[in-house]
Design a protein around this motif. Structure first.
Motif, PDB file in Angstrom:
ATOM      1  N   ARG A   1       1.350   0.248  -4.642  1.00  0.00           N
ATOM      2  CA  ARG A   1       0.971  -0.952  -5.397  1.00  0.00           C
ATOM      3  C   ARG A   1      -0.336  -1.495  -4.840  1.00  0.00           C
ATOM      4  O   ARG A   1      -0.707  -1.172  -3.717  1.00  0.00           O
ATOM      5  N   ARG A   2      -0.990  -2.327  -5.620  1.00  0.00           N
ATOM      6  CA  ARG A   2      -2.237  -2.924  -5.141  1.00  0.00           C
ATOM      7  C   ARG A   2      -1.923  -3.738  -3.886  1.00  0.00           C
ATOM      8  O   ARG A   2      -1.047  -4.606  -3.917  1.00  0.00           O
ATOM      9  N   PRO A   3      -2.623  -3.436  -2.781  1.00  0.00           N
ATOM     10  CA  PRO A   3      -2.194  -4.018  -1.500  1.00  0.00           C
ATOM     11  C   PRO A   3      -2.633  -5.464  -1.258  1.00  0.00           C
ATOM     12  O   PRO A   3      -3.322  -5.765  -0.300  1.00  0.00           O
ATOM     13  N   ASN A   4      -2.179  -6.367  -2.113  1.00  0.00           N
ATOM     14  CA  ASN A   4      -2.314  -7.778  -1.782  1.00  0.00           C
ATOM     15  C   ASN A   4      -1.207  -8.110  -0.786  1.00  0.00           C
ATOM     16  O   ASN A   4      -0.156  -7.507  -0.827  1.00  0.00           O
TER      17      ASN A   4
ATOM     18  N   ALA B   1       0.845  -1.206   0.000  1.00  0.00           N
ATOM     19  CA  ALA B   1       0.000   0.000   0.000  1.00  0.00           C
ATOM     20  C   ALA B   1       0.878   1.252   0.000  1.00  0.00           C
ATOM     21  O   ALA B   1       0.651   2.175  -0.780  1.00  0.00           O
TER      22      ALA B   1
END
Lengths: 165, 424
Positions: free
Chosen positions: B187-190, B183
């Motif tokens: 970036r996309r918080p996977n 996050a």
């Protein structure tokens, strides 16, 4: 097009960050404050400011609860449906609010003033049932309090959609 | 009892405003920082915190000193410290109360943790619903910098640390440590898998320590008063410190209370939260937020601490007690909780993405009079599948449902038998 002042302010903040991408949320929120929501144009502009592709930015924009990719009202009402609010009458609060505004969950009033959206537990369980309006908390809610809040907001000019500062 | 409980984290708590920098300093604030910078190297600080027995307050209960020691001596620079203020566990609001009481305690704790792992930059990661906290921190960080407590050459020492507020866009999964790294990186918080651990390759692939806010607020006090003192604060043997417990739901005075670690559940509910409202009887609770199991009534006197709860197959979680009475439908409650987790799942792995909506669908049918007996073993099986998911989100998500079936199976069967919710 962004006003010069906002453009320069954001360019400066991005330049000051160690990595430009760190600023992705802040930039998206700033643009959505300016446009009222994060429009397609805003995604392009934000991507340009951050040195990211629009697709990379879209990955984030679509992920977060507080990024609005469609037009929203000037006051965004997030009604908490967490477990504690559920126990303390969330449904009747939501029903009353929607009835007062004449809209359903997810809709915006015809005057463009209010949008009602759900939100997961906002961490105000000691003031439940609660809701956020442009990130400001209200609770515990009763029909009378909802009347007062809506009346007050209608009477004052909004600070901007989801505006935080 | 309440009058006697020592107030450490809440010592400067006021009903309507934060403690100022001056007020915090008057209470001994930033003395630990001054002492450490003059007298102790980072390794000594790590040891002091390890010796104090401090366990992470975000839910996992990992020893804080050990986590800090995991940063190798020769680990590269820059290094990062992250204070997790993404408090999104349903029913939990302790971090907000503390942030609105004594922000400098949190700032000092973050600086000390930064020093202990030789970090150059710190992040306070704040959820959108806590915008008021984010604004407080931005203002108080500036005040701390102007006082020489933060920034270049802190208090004239060789140590420099910059701290910024990082606002989240709002998703529960961002509270998970590795997702939070993504996050902050934009970036996309996977979540990320481990190894590599964050202490080795974390934020921007650099050594990173991430701690819960309440955990770090304990650190200045541990350094000033010592590990033995910190241990003596706890009521249970082998435990350490005070704990910010909260109680909400069916209680007269919902709130957050600083009490010795190991305070009994019954005391929290009755003495501090004012008991249940007239006509309500205690039935069960979630002892530490939405990803803990419904606690059967027989454990009403349990010591609220990591080990005693673990010993009976339960979790302390965040110590946020959500109280349910005999008039509240637990199937409905479990449905609300699973609905939350369905919405907040990042969708990265199949057990989480597929099992949670499946469970929600079956529970919805049971609650709405369309339940069948054979749903029960299917629900149990689906809960088990989530233990094969990529991160701890899904196993946590199914804890209310699994415990509903284990302890309150009769109520589930009543729904099925009557073809309706018996509470409606």
């Amino acid at each position: 097009m962004l006003p010069k002042e906002l453009q320069e302010d954001l360019e400066k903040r991005v330049a000051e960050a160690e990595y430009p991408r760190e600023m992705a949320i802040d930039v998206m929120v700033a643009l959505q404050n300016h446009y009222g929501h994060l429009s397609d144009e805003a995604v392009q502009e934000a991507a340009g400011l951050l040195g990211m592709t629009p697709t990379e930015l879209e990955e984030l924009a679509t992920f977060y609860e507080f990024i609005y990719r469609e037009p929203v009202g000037k006051y965004i009402i997030h009604v908490c449906d967490g477990i504690v609010c559920w126990m303390n009458g969330h449904q009747s609060v939501l029903d009353y609010l929607c009835q007062k505004l004449g809209i359903r969950m997810g809709e915006t009033t015809p005057d463009g003033l209010f949008t009602v959206l759900p939100v997961c537990c906002i961490g105000y369980c000691d003031r439940s049932p609660a809701m956020l309006i442009n990130r400001q908390v209200y609770g515990p809610l009763t029909p009378e309090k909802i009347d007062q809040i809506l009346q007050k907001l209608k009477a004052q000019p909004p600070r901007g959609a989801g505006r935080v500062k | 009892m309440s009058g006697m409980a020592p107030q450490v984290l809440f010592q400067n708590r006021k009903p309507d405003r934060i403690a100022t920098l001056d007020e915090y300093r008057k209470s001994g604030g930033y003395e630990a920082l001054a002492t450490v910078l003059k007298k102790h190297n980072p390794k000594e600080v790590q040891q002091m915190v390890q010796d104090s027995g401090l366990l992470g307050r975000g839910g996992a209960g990992f020893p804080t000193g050990l986590k800090w020691k995991a940063v190798a001596d020769n680990a590269p620079f820059p290094r990062y410290i992250i204070t997790n203020i993404d408090e999104m566990e349903p029913g939990t609001f302790k971090d907000r109360i503390l942030a609105h009481s004594d922000p400098h305690m949190i700032i000092e704790g973050t600086i000390l943790a930064g020093y202990a792992v030789s970090a150059q930059k710190g992040f306070l990661f704040v959820r959108p619903a806590y915008e008021s906290s984010a604004l407080i921190f931005e203002r108080e960080l500036k005040i701390a910098s102007e006082a020489g407590l933060l920034g270049k050459n802190i208090l004239g020492s060789d140590y420099s640390l910059e701290i910024v507020v990082h606002r989240s866009g709002g998703r529960y999964i961002c509270g998970e440590g590795t997702a939070q790294l993504n996050a902050i990186e934009g970036r996309r918080p996977n979540p990320r898998g481990a190894p590599p651990y964050a202490t080795d390759k974390g934020l921007f692939q650099r050594p990173t320590v991430l701690d819960n806010m309440e955990t770090l607020a304990c650190v200045p006090h541990i350094i000033r008063h010592g590990g033995e003192w910190f241990k003596s604060l706890a009521r249970t043997k082998g435990a350490a410190g005070t704990k910010l417990y909260s109680a909400c739901g069916k209680v007269n005075r919902p709130g957050c209370f600083e009490l010795p670690m190991g305070t009994r559940l019954s005391e929290i509910i009755e003495e501090h939260a004012g008991g249940l409202p007239p006509g309500s009887e205690y039935r069960t609770c979630l002892p530490g937020g939405a990803s803990t199991r419904f606690l059967p009534k027989e454990f009403y006197n349990i010591e609220m601490d990591f080990a005693p709860l673990k010993a009976i197959g339960h979790r302390l979680g965040t110590g946020a007690v959500i109280v349910f009475d005999q008039k509240t439908c637990l199937v409905g409650a479990a449905l609300n909780l699973i609905e939350f987790f369905v919405r907040e799942s990042c969708g990265w792995c199949t057990p989480c993405r597929e099992a949670l909506p499946f469970i929600r669908d079956l529970l919805w049918r049971i609650e709405n009079g369309e339940g069948r007996e054979e749903f029960i073993p299917v629900l149990q099986a689906m809960c088990k599948h989530t233990w094969k998911s990529f991160c701890a989100f899904a196993p946590g998500a199914t804890m209310p449902v699994e415990s509903l079936l284990t302890y309150f199976g009769d109520e589930v069967r009543e729904h099925i038998g009557q073809k309706k919710c018996p509470y409606k």
